[in-house]
Scaffold this motif. Sequence first.
Motif, mmCIF file in Angstrom:
data_model
loop_
_atom_site.group_PDB
_atom_site.id
_atom_site.type_symbol
_atom_site.label_atom_id
_atom_site.label_comp_id
_atom_site.label_asym_id
_atom_site.label_seq_id
_atom_site.Cartn_x
_atom_site.Cartn_y
_atom_site.Cartn_z
ATOM 1 N N GLU A 2 29.382 50.569 32.095
ATOM 2 C CA GLU A 2 29.108 49.230 32.616
ATOM 3 C C GLU A 2 27.970 49.255 33.630
ATOM 4 O OE1 GLU A 2 33.009 48.167 33.939
ATOM 5 O OE2 GLU A 2 33.629 47.527 31.925
ATOM 6 N N ARG A 27 24.471 47.217 33.205
ATOM 7 C CA ARG A 27 23.935 46.289 34.209
ATOM 8 C C ARG A 27 22.566 46.728 34.713
ATOM 9 N NH1 ARG A 27 29.066 46.564 36.018
ATOM 10 N NH2 ARG A 27 28.478 48.020 37.648
ATOM 11 N N ARG A 38 23.260 33.957 31.764
ATOM 12 C CA ARG A 38 24.364 34.900 31.977
ATOM 13 C C ARG A 38 24.397 35.844 30.779
ATOM 14 N NH1 ARG A 38 29.539 31.869 33.154
ATOM 15 N NH2 ARG A 38 28.914 30.863 31.248
ATOM 16 N N ASP A 62 45.835 41.579 34.154
ATOM 17 C CA ASP A 62 44.792 40.574 34.378
ATOM 18 C C ASP A 62 45.385 39.261 34.871
ATOM 19 O OD1 ASP A 62 42.646 42.200 33.758
ATOM 20 O OD2 ASP A 62 42.587 41.602 31.643
ATOM 21 N N LYS A 72 40.837 38.620 40.905
ATOM 22 C CA LYS A 72 39.857 38.473 39.832
ATOM 23 C C LYS A 72 39.778 36.999 39.477
ATOM 24 C CE LYS A 72 40.075 42.789 37.175
ATOM 25 N NZ LYS A 72 40.344 43.337 35.840
ATOM 26 N N SER A 73 38.652 36.615 38.930
ATOM 27 C CA SER A 73 38.511 35.251 38.418
ATOM 28 C C SER A 73 38.717 35.275 36.904
ATOM 29 C CB SER A 73 37.122 34.709 38.742
ATOM 30 O OG SER A 73 36.136 35.421 38.004
ATOM 31 N N GLU A 127 36.712 34.021 34.862
ATOM 32 C CA GLU A 127 35.393 34.353 34.317
ATOM 33 C C GLU A 127 35.183 35.859 34.252
ATOM 34 O OE1 GLU A 127 30.680 33.281 35.013
ATOM 35 O OE2 GLU A 127 32.208 32.263 36.197
ATOM 36 N N GLU A 128 35.597 36.580 35.282
ATOM 37 C CA GLU A 128 35.449 38.040 35.298
ATOM 38 C C GLU A 128 36.282 38.684 34.191
ATOM 39 O OE1 GLU A 128 36.208 41.834 38.315
ATOM 40 O OE2 GLU A 128 36.756 39.814 38.947
ATOM 41 N N ALA A 166 34.732 37.787 30.751
ATOM 42 C CA ALA A 166 33.502 38.561 30.548
ATOM 43 C C ALA A 166 33.815 40.019 30.262
ATOM 44 C CB ALA A 166 32.590 38.444 31.772
ATOM 45 N N GLY A 167 34.854 40.557 30.887
ATOM 46 C CA GLY A 167 35.259 41.934 30.631
ATOM 47 C C GLY A 167 35.728 42.158 29.202
#
Length: 161
Positions: free
Chosen positions: A59, A63, A100, A118, A127-128, A130-131, A134-135
């Motif tokens: 990851e 990035r 994004r 999660d 955590k959100s 969205e996170e 996305a994961g």
Amino acid sequence: MTFSNPGAGLAQAVEFLRAQDREIATGVGLTFEMLTGDLGEANYSSARVGLLDFRRRAEMLQRNLIEAGLLRPLWRRWIDVQALAGAIPPEALADHLAVRFVPPGWAWVDPKNEVEADVAAIAAGLKSREEVVAGRGRDIDELDEERARDRAQNIKGESHE
């Protein structure tokens, strides 16, 4: 005269090659099991720790190398070219630059426990959504659109019954 004995020392050769594979795996940032596919000495816990460590490294590379080094500069250049060509109005430039990038998700090792973890992390504010989405390699906006369509179809399906 001395003749060779080809079978002698075979056990040492196997261990020598395993040691070489371990050093190669360490050098390229993989576990021995990932490099060789040999899970004979791995247990669930050690394999999972190695996998999580590999994922963190992958990851980071995604990035820092792929997204920051390639995709963002390429996207910015493409948007600049489109803006200069008049295809993007100046007032919409910031919206087009706010992109994004969502890398591919990882396969689940233990789906039930991972989903429960999660859900708990979201509920605890660690955590959100969205996170988490996305994961899994998904875009949250696309997921929310799909869920809205599912709800709309369920409502339509209920009214016909």
